[in-house]
Design an enzyme around this catalytic site. Sequence first.
Site, short mmCIF file in Angstrom:
data_model
loop_
_atom_site.label_atom_id
_atom_site.label_comp_id
_atom_site.label_asym_id
_atom_site.label_seq_id
_atom_site.Cartn_x
_atom_site.Cartn_y
_atom_site.Cartn_z
N GLN A 101 0.85 -1.20 0.00
CA GLN A 101 0.00 0.00 0.00
C GLN A 101 0.88 1.24 0.00
O GLN A 101 0.39 2.36 -0.11
CB GLN A 101 -0.89 0.02 1.25
CG GLN A 101 -1.83 -1.16 1.34
CD GLN A 101 -2.44 -1.29 2.72
OE1 GLN A 101 -3.43 -0.64 3.04
NE2 GLN A 101 -1.84 -2.11 3.56
N HIS A 119 -1.43 1.56 -4.28
CA HIS A 119 -1.79 2.97 -4.16
C HIS A 119 -0.91 3.88 -5.00
O HIS A 119 -0.84 5.08 -4.77
CB HIS A 119 -1.75 3.39 -2.68
CG HIS A 119 -2.81 2.71 -1.85
ND1 HIS A 119 -2.80 2.65 -0.47
CD2 HIS A 119 -3.93 2.04 -2.23
CE1 HIS A 119 -3.86 1.98 -0.04
NE2 HIS A 119 -4.55 1.59 -1.08
N CYS A 130 -3.12 14.76 -20.81
CA CYS A 130 -2.95 13.67 -21.79
C CYS A 130 -2.66 12.31 -21.14
O CYS A 130 -2.60 11.30 -21.83
CB CYS A 130 -1.85 14.02 -22.80
SG CYS A 130 -0.17 13.90 -22.14
N GLY A 191 3.09 -4.44 8.95
CA GLY A 191 3.02 -2.99 9.18
C GLY A 191 1.83 -2.29 8.55
O GLY A 191 1.97 -1.18 8.04
N GLU A 219 1.64 -3.37 16.97
CA GLU A 219 0.34 -3.28 17.67
C GLU A 219 -0.55 -4.43 17.22
O GLU A 219 -0.22 -5.12 16.27
CB GLU A 219 -0.37 -1.96 17.30
CG GLU A 219 0.43 -0.70 17.50
CD GLU A 219 0.49 -0.27 18.96
OE1 GLU A 219 -0.27 -0.84 19.78
OE2 GLU A 219 1.31 0.60 19.27
N ALA A 235 9.12 -4.52 12.02
CA ALA A 235 9.49 -5.24 10.79
C ALA A 235 11.01 -5.34 10.66
O ALA A 235 11.53 -6.37 10.22
CB ALA A 235 8.90 -4.51 9.59
P1 OAD Z 1 -1.50 2.86 8.99
O1 OAD Z 1 -0.88 4.13 9.46
O2 OAD Z 1 -2.97 2.78 8.96
O3 OAD Z 1 -0.94 1.65 9.86
C1 OAD Z 1 0.42 1.47 10.08
C2 OAD Z 1 0.60 0.21 10.90
O4 OAD Z 1 2.00 -0.04 11.05
C3 OAD Z 1 0.02 0.28 12.32
O5 OAD Z 1 -0.81 -0.87 12.52
C4 OAD Z 1 1.25 0.24 13.23
O6 OAD Z 1 1.01 -0.45 14.44
C5 OAD Z 1 2.26 -0.49 12.37
N1 OAD Z 1 3.67 -0.19 12.63
C6 OAD Z 1 4.24 1.00 12.94
N2 OAD Z 1 5.56 0.90 13.03
C7 OAD Z 1 5.88 -0.39 12.75
C8 OAD Z 1 7.10 -1.13 12.67
N3 OAD Z 1 8.27 -0.55 12.88
N4 OAD Z 1 7.04 -2.45 12.35
C9 OAD Z 1 5.83 -3.05 12.14
N5 OAD Z 1 4.64 -2.40 12.21
C10 OAD Z 1 4.66 -1.11 12.51
O7 OAD Z 1 -0.87 2.57 7.54
P2 OAD Z 1 -1.44 1.62 6.38
O8 OAD Z 1 -2.13 0.44 6.94
O9 OAD Z 1 -0.32 1.39 5.44
O10 OAD Z 1 -3.56 5.24 1.54
O11 OAD Z 1 -2.49 2.58 5.70
C11 OAD Z 1 -3.13 2.17 4.53
C12 OAD Z 1 -3.44 3.35 3.64
O12 OAD Z 1 -4.10 4.37 4.38
C13 OAD Z 1 -2.22 4.06 3.09
O13 OAD Z 1 -1.66 3.40 1.96
C14 OAD Z 1 -2.78 5.40 2.72
C15 OAD Z 1 -3.65 5.68 3.92
O14 OAD Z 1 -4.77 6.50 3.71
C16 OAD Z 1 -3.57 6.20 0.60
O15 OAD Z 1 -2.97 7.25 0.73
C17 OAD Z 1 -4.37 5.86 -0.61
#
Ligand code: OAD
Length: 250
Positions: A101, A119, A130, A191, A219, A235
């Site tokens: 994502q 994404h 264009c 993540g 989490e 990660a």
């Molecule tokens: P989120 O910000 O929703 O979630 C991030 C996740 O990463 C959380 O569950 C954290 O607990 C976890 N996390 C943080 N640090 C970490 C680490 N070091 N190792 C492992 N896990 C960790 O992000 P996404 O799920 O990627 O879309 O969000 C999905 C989409 O929402 C994004 O692609 C974006 C956003 O709106 C668009 O912009 C279209």
Amino acid sequence: MSDALKAAARLIADARRVVALTGAGISAESGIPTFREAQTGLWARFSPEALATPEAFAAAPERVWAWYRWRRSLIARGGVNAGHRALAELGTQVPLEVVTQNVDGLHTAAGSPDVAELHGNIWRERCTACGHESSTAIIDHPGDDLALPSCAQCNALTRPAVVWFGETLPVDALTTAEAYIREADCVLVIGTSNRVYPAAALVEHALRGPASVIEINIETTPISGSVAVHLAESASHALPQISRRIKARA
Ligand code: OAD
């Protein structure tokens, strides 16, 4: 090494085909903010409506481009981390494809060859007139005072080739991701908060079986209670250990 890590390494090593589905958490240790974490998440500090919709871009392209240039600068500064590198390494040990994502391009930069970017990619631009696409290499931030970018073919305004709220996902990436998930017998969810569809639906599909699902997240998320193994670790800590363990078993 914990029993959970050993169990995850065994499932991955024994799988015929692995898919890693990643979210902002894998890039967090590159200093790139995630979206939904309280205080630090981008959506806790900025309004998606003002920055990540077609309407916002039409109303204020300078503001939207400034935000995307700022995000590019964070990515360029942070670069790939041990998590991205270990996932690329894992791909040389077992058949593995990546569905992400993230728009940061860091899986490809780390050397993962097969990446479906659900994404889009922040380093690509698309012409608003264009449709011509071009990309910029991951370089140092060129500065805030740049004029709005224009298309090399027709000179019209270009936009970041990322998916904004209210837009559909790139068909190719989604079709590829669905095929990867269908074929996989092990899905590694890394993540992501698992709250954004259709990415979350790919994970729900995998959870219905027969694939085993492993989650790496500091989490718990809505899927944590349903996965075969939940690794409550970062990660960049878990992935190198899994890769080393598989190497030692080989
Ligand atoms: P989120 O910000 O929703 O979630 C991030 C996740 O990463 C959380 O569950 C954290 O607990 C976890 N996390 C943080 N640090 C970490 C680490 N070091 N190792 C492992 N896990 C960790 O992000 P996404 O799920 O990627 O879309 O969000 C999905 C989409 O929402 C994004 O692609 C974006 C956003 O709106 C668009 O912009 C279209």
